[in-house]
Design a protein around this motif. Structure first.
Motif, mmCIF file in Angstrom:
data_model
loop_
_atom_site.group_PDB
_atom_site.id
_atom_site.type_symbol
_atom_site.label_atom_id
_atom_site.label_comp_id
_atom_site.label_asym_id
_atom_site.label_seq_id
_atom_site.Cartn_x
_atom_site.Cartn_y
_atom_site.Cartn_z
ATOM 1 N N GLU A 246 6.397 11.685 -4.143
ATOM 2 C CA GLU A 246 5.657 10.783 -4.176
ATOM 3 C C GLU A 246 6.037 10.382 -3.690
ATOM 4 N N ARG A 247 7.813 10.005 -3.855
ATOM 5 C CA ARG A 247 7.492 8.317 -2.881
ATOM 6 C C ARG A 247 8.369 8.372 -1.779
ATOM 7 N N GLU A 248 8.234 10.161 -0.884
ATOM 8 C CA GLU A 248 8.235 9.529 0.076
ATOM 9 C C GLU A 248 6.735 9.564 0.367
ATOM 10 N N ALA A 249 5.884 10.417 0.096
ATOM 11 C CA ALA A 249 4.687 9.959 0.929
ATOM 12 C C ALA A 249 4.199 8.739 0.302
ATOM 13 N N ALA A 250 4.414 8.257 -0.987
ATOM 14 C CA ALA A 250 4.066 6.616 -0.851
ATOM 15 C C ALA A 250 4.286 5.960 0.455
ATOM 16 N N VAL A 251 5.756 6.364 0.954
ATOM 17 C CA VAL A 251 6.478 5.312 1.728
ATOM 18 C C VAL A 251 6.081 5.572 2.827
ATOM 19 N N ARG A 252 6.009 6.575 3.348
ATOM 20 C CA ARG A 252 4.976 6.618 4.699
ATOM 21 C C ARG A 252 2.868 6.446 4.379
ATOM 22 N N GLN A 253 2.628 6.184 3.591
ATOM 23 C CA GLN A 253 1.444 5.501 3.034
ATOM 24 C C GLN A 253 1.507 4.400 3.908
ATOM 25 N N LEU A 254 2.915 3.817 3.240
ATOM 26 C CA LEU A 254 2.517 1.695 3.102
ATOM 27 C C LEU A 254 3.395 2.145 4.714
ATOM 28 N N MET A 255 4.269 2.410 5.620
ATOM 29 C CA MET A 255 4.913 2.900 6.600
ATOM 30 C C MET A 255 3.802 2.736 8.317
ATOM 31 N N GLU A 256 2.486 3.212 7.333
ATOM 32 C CA GLU A 256 0.981 3.804 8.554
ATOM 33 C C GLU A 256 -0.009 3.201 8.525
ATOM 34 N N ARG A 257 0.067 1.832 7.849
ATOM 35 C CA ARG A 257 -0.882 1.892 7.549
ATOM 36 C C ARG A 257 -1.201 0.180 8.908
ATOM 37 N N THR A 258 -1.538 -0.727 8.835
ATOM 38 C CA THR A 258 -1.594 -1.222 10.507
ATOM 39 C C THR A 258 -0.959 -2.556 9.689
ATOM 40 N N PRO A 259 -0.309 -3.055 10.490
ATOM 41 C CA PRO A 259 1.169 -4.311 10.825
ATOM 42 C C PRO A 259 -0.037 -5.098 10.164
ATOM 43 N N PRO A 260 0.688 -6.509 9.058
ATOM 44 C CA PRO A 260 0.083 -7.906 8.756
ATOM 45 C C PRO A 260 0.141 -8.064 10.330
ATOM 46 N N HIS A 261 -1.403 -9.406 10.425
ATOM 47 C CA HIS A 261 -1.335 -10.061 11.487
ATOM 48 C C HIS A 261 -0.680 -11.330 10.818
ATOM 49 N N VAL A 262 0.149 -11.569 12.392
ATOM 50 C CA VAL A 262 1.308 -12.527 12.654
ATOM 51 C C VAL A 262 0.100 -13.982 13.163
ATOM 52 N N PRO A 263 0.418 -14.222 12.654
ATOM 53 C CA PRO A 263 0.102 -16.202 13.785
ATOM 54 C C PRO A 263 0.851 -16.005 14.928
ATOM 55 N N PRO A 264 -0.257 -17.100 15.692
ATOM 56 C CA PRO A 264 0.196 -16.182 17.463
ATOM 57 C C PRO A 264 1.844 -17.157 17.251
ATOM 58 N N GLU A 265 1.955 -18.273 16.768
ATOM 59 C CA GLU A 265 2.450 -19.744 16.879
ATOM 60 C C GLU A 265 3.747 -19.360 16.157
ATOM 61 N N LEU A 266 4.431 -17.976 15.726
ATOM 62 C CA LEU A 266 5.395 -17.656 15.127
ATOM 63 C C LEU A 266 6.089 -17.528 15.693
#
Length: 82
Positions: A5-25
């Motif tokens: 269950e922990r591995e499945a939860a971690v996989r779900q977190l890793m497979e999500r789309t990456p968060p939006h990063v501001p272009p000036e960053l």
């Protein structure tokens, strides 16, 4: 939560789309990274210079002081008028 269950939860977190990063960053990160690299390079160069100066200072001291030579004995007076 067991291991699968922990591995499945971690996989779900890793497979999500990456968060939006501001272009000036990106520009800010590149600038800071370059600055960090320059500081490390200068620090490394200064440490090498300091090490070389210490080696030269030790060599000069060793040549002048000659610590490997035994000092003359001061326990008996020198023989004179014989």
């Amino acid at each position: 939560m067991n291991r699968p269950e922990r591995e499945a939860a971690v996989r779900q977190l890793m497979e999500r789309t990456p968060p939006h990063v501001p272009p000036e960053l990106h520009a800010d990160v590149v600038r800071r990274g370059g600055r960090m690299l320059r500081r490390r390079t200068i620090a490394r160069w200064l440490l090498w210079v300091l090490l070389c100066a210490a080696i030269v200072a030790f060599a000069v001291w060793a040549v002048v002081a000659q610590p490997w030579v035994e000092p003359p004995s001061q326990t008996t007076p020198p023989l004179t008028d014989w």
